[in-house]
Write a protein that holds these residues in place. Structure first.
Motif, short mmCIF file in Angstrom:
data_model
loop_
_atom_site.label_atom_id
_atom_site.label_comp_id
_atom_site.label_asym_id
_atom_site.label_seq_id
_atom_site.Cartn_x
_atom_site.Cartn_y
_atom_site.Cartn_z
N SER A 53 0.85 -1.20 0.00
CA SER A 53 0.00 0.00 0.00
C SER A 53 0.88 1.24 0.00
O SER A 53 2.06 1.18 0.36
N PHE A 54 0.30 2.35 -0.37
CA PHE A 54 1.02 3.62 -0.42
C PHE A 54 0.00 4.74 -0.24
O PHE A 54 -1.20 4.52 -0.38
N GLN A 55 0.48 5.93 0.07
CA GLN A 55 -0.42 7.05 0.28
C GLN A 55 -0.41 8.02 -0.91
O GLN A 55 0.64 8.30 -1.48
N ILE A 56 -1.60 8.47 -1.26
CA ILE A 56 -1.76 9.57 -2.21
C ILE A 56 -2.59 10.63 -1.50
O ILE A 56 -3.72 10.37 -1.08
N ASP A 57 -2.03 11.80 -1.32
CA ASP A 57 -2.72 12.91 -0.63
C ASP A 57 -3.29 12.48 0.72
O ASP A 57 -4.40 12.86 1.10
N GLY A 58 -2.53 11.67 1.45
CA GLY A 58 -2.95 11.26 2.79
C GLY A 58 -3.94 10.11 2.83
O GLY A 58 -4.41 9.73 3.91
N ILE A 59 -4.28 9.53 1.68
CA ILE A 59 -5.23 8.41 1.61
C ILE A 59 -4.46 7.13 1.30
O ILE A 59 -3.69 7.08 0.33
N TRP A 60 -4.66 6.09 2.10
CA TRP A 60 -4.01 4.81 1.84
C TRP A 60 -4.63 4.16 0.62
O TRP A 60 -5.84 3.99 0.54
N CYS A 61 -3.78 3.78 -0.34
CA CYS A 61 -4.23 3.15 -1.58
C CYS A 61 -3.54 1.81 -1.77
O CYS A 61 -2.41 1.60 -1.33
N ASP A 62 -4.22 0.91 -2.46
CA ASP A 62 -3.67 -0.40 -2.80
C ASP A 62 -3.47 -0.48 -4.31
O ASP A 62 -3.94 0.37 -5.07
N TYR A 63 -2.83 -1.54 -4.74
CA TYR A 63 -2.70 -1.82 -6.17
C TYR A 63 -3.99 -2.51 -6.63
O TYR A 63 -4.02 -3.71 -6.87
N GLY A 64 -5.04 -1.73 -6.73
CA GLY A 64 -6.35 -2.28 -7.06
C GLY A 64 -7.14 -2.57 -5.80
O GLY A 64 -6.86 -2.03 -4.72
N LYS A 216 -6.34 -0.85 8.91
CA LYS A 216 -6.58 0.59 8.95
C LYS A 216 -5.66 1.37 8.02
O LYS A 216 -6.03 2.41 7.49
N LYS A 217 -4.43 0.85 7.80
CA LYS A 217 -3.45 1.57 6.99
C LYS A 217 -3.22 0.89 5.64
O LYS A 217 -2.10 0.81 5.15
N GLY A 218 -4.29 0.43 5.04
CA GLY A 218 -4.17 -0.20 3.74
C GLY A 218 -3.84 -1.67 3.83
O GLY A 218 -3.33 -2.16 4.84
N PHE A 219 -4.10 -2.38 2.73
CA PHE A 219 -3.89 -3.83 2.71
C PHE A 219 -2.43 -4.17 2.98
O PHE A 219 -2.12 -5.20 3.58
N GLY A 220 -1.53 -3.30 2.55
CA GLY A 220 -0.11 -3.55 2.75
C GLY A 220 0.33 -3.59 4.19
O GLY A 220 1.45 -4.04 4.49
N GLN A 221 -0.51 -3.15 5.11
CA GLN A 221 -0.15 -3.21 6.52
C GLN A 221 0.03 -4.66 6.97
O GLN A 221 0.80 -4.94 7.90
N ILE A 222 -0.67 -5.59 6.31
CA ILE A 222 -0.49 -7.01 6.63
C ILE A 222 0.94 -7.43 6.33
O ILE A 222 1.62 -8.04 7.16
#
Length: 481
Positions: A53-64, A216-222
């Protein structure tokens, strides 16, 4: 090669894991629970692969669109829950799909389907179910299309599955293998689909039916939590590492060579656990595999994808977490709104729409600029009755060259040629989504990794009987959408 000393003087085998995607991370985590000394080699600067996961403008985003499904192996699910604690949310699924030109809740709900499906479409579905035993079976070689047509009938096949797979894989359904139907379609008959819909009725559904786990912080938090835990248990993760050769002597893998600038480093583990694409493994082998293996690897294909992130000046675009678009008139296959996956947390006045655009390098979409793709995206949404009426801040994209394995009619033969040869190598084990060319979920990749850790012997070898049994279990994996 020598094993490393573990707790209380016990000598542990050394394992080098190739790739820090979900399978590689989980393998490192499971192995460092007293079974092995582990190093992980990853070309990217961060862990997680397509599941980061990564943030764009403070929003956690996933690769789809990503979810962690409650049907995961109980040991895998228990570990994920323990690692994330209160940060792992159990969320209700709230998506919708376009069928017959109308929006229907997805996963399908019986009441919603009865009220919103076009009457003619619903009547055709019922007719397919009633007339199934009288319908003439497909003749000739079995394929994705013949299996779906015989099981589900023409209505759902031609209006949903067939156009959807054309979009996802870029091939007609009769050019796709039976395996895709077995792994990708959990409801192989109208009766089974109705059964799943009945389980969604309040009073009949279980505690996790129609729900999914999401951090809470995107799927990548796993992935990040598992990496931290593995490092705490002694695993060494080496990011930004380029693998240049996989060296072997006959049928024995003897080392991995990496390069940093002009400096080469040779790694000499007891066992190599590879989770990188098996096609890449073949290219890295030194000396090269037999010609027939090289040719088979060259014939294996992956489908690419562009993720298009439309940043909008509004709190929320829709209430839905995901939209599915099977119709061919719209190139994108799915759209997700990341803020809706974790209870709409994030900055005020901003939301993001992530479109999944199946596309291979060389196709027209692949070389378009972000701005051009953003304009196209807005046009597609307008055609779907979802006009973008708020200001567009900008568009960002991410491109994935190996998004989906392509199960064409010849893939099984080519895969088995490569897989059978790799399986003869001592000191080398390939698994995971990329390593076994498997169209699986993240929880499946974790289960494969745990199985690989289980198969490692105290001497640093592989229990081949146990691994063969696990491989048989993997064949039962079914993709959860």
């Amino acid at each position: 090669m020598t094993a490393e000393a573990g707790k209380e003087g016990v000598r542990l085998p050394r394992v080098t894991v190739l790739g820090a995607g979900p399978a590689g991370i989980a393998a490192a985590y499971a192995l460092t629970k007293g079974k092995a000394k582990v190093e992980v080699l990853e070309r990217a600067p961060v862990a997680g692969g397509n599941s980061t996961s990564f943030q764009i403008d403070g929003i956690w985003c996933d690769y789809g669109s990503h979810r962690f499904h409650p049907v995961a192996d109980e040991n895998v699910l228990a570990d994920v829950k323990a690692l994330l604690g209160d940060d792992l949310l159990l969320q209700p699924r709230h998506g919708r799909i376009r069928l017959g030109g109308r929006w229907i809740h997805f996963p399908l709900k019986l009441q919603d389907a009865l009220l919103k499906l076009p009457p003619a479409f619903a009547a055709s579905l019922i007719g397919d179910m009633v007339l199934k035993k009288f319908r003439k079976k497909s003749t000739g070689p079995r394929s994705f299309s013949s299996v779906l047509y015989d099981g589900l009938g023409p209505t759902i096949s031609e209006n949903f599955y067939f156009p959807y797979v054309r979009k996802l894989w870029g091939l007609d359904p009769d050019k796709l293998a039976v395996t895709l139907a077995e792994r990708r379609v959990s409801g192989s008959s109208i009766g089974k689909i109705l059964g799943k819909m009945l389980k969604m009725i309040p009073g009949l559904r279980g505690a996790t039916t129609g729900r999914f786990y999401y951090p809470k912080k995107g799927f990548g938090q796993i992935s990040n939590s598992m990496v931290a835990a593995a490092e705490g248990q002694g695993a060494a993760f080496n990011f930004g590492t380029n693998i240049t050769r996989i060296e072997r002597e006959g049928a024995r893998v003897t080392g991995i060579v990496t390069k940093d600038g002009e400096t080469e480093t040779r790694h000499e583990p007891d066992q190599v656990y590879s989770t990188i694409p098996l096609t890449t493994v073949v290219k890295l082998m030194d000396p090269p595999p037999p010609p027939e293996v090289v040719m088979a690897a060259e014939a294996i294909r992956f489908r690419g994808m562009i993720l298009v992130y439309l940043i909008l000046e509004t709190d929320q675009f829709t209430e839905y977490d995901a939209h599915y678009f099977p119709e061919l008139s719209i190139p994108i296959s799915r759209m997700s709104e990341p803020k809706n996956y974790n209870s709409a947390t994030g900055p005020k006045g901003r939301t993001i729409l992530c479109a999944e655009l199946p596309c291979d390098p060389g196709e027209k979409w692949w070389d378009m600029s972000d701005e051009e793709l953003g304009k196209q995206y807005c046009e597609w949404l307008g055609q779907l009755g979802l006009p973008v009426k708020v200001p567009v801040v900008r568009t960002e994209t991410r491109r994935i060259a190996h998004a989906y394995p392509v199960y064409d009619l010849d893939y099984q033969r080519h895969f088995e040629t490569v897989d059978n040869w790799l399986s003869t190598l001592d000191g080398f084990l390939s698994f995971g989504r990329q390593g076994l060319f498997a169209h699986d979920n993240t929880h499946h990749a974790f289960a494969m990794a745990y199985a690989a850790a289980d198969a490692l012997t105290a001497e640093g070898g592989i229990d081949l009987a146990a691994w063969a049994e696990h491989r048989h279990e993997f064949e039962g994996h079914r993709v959860e959408d």
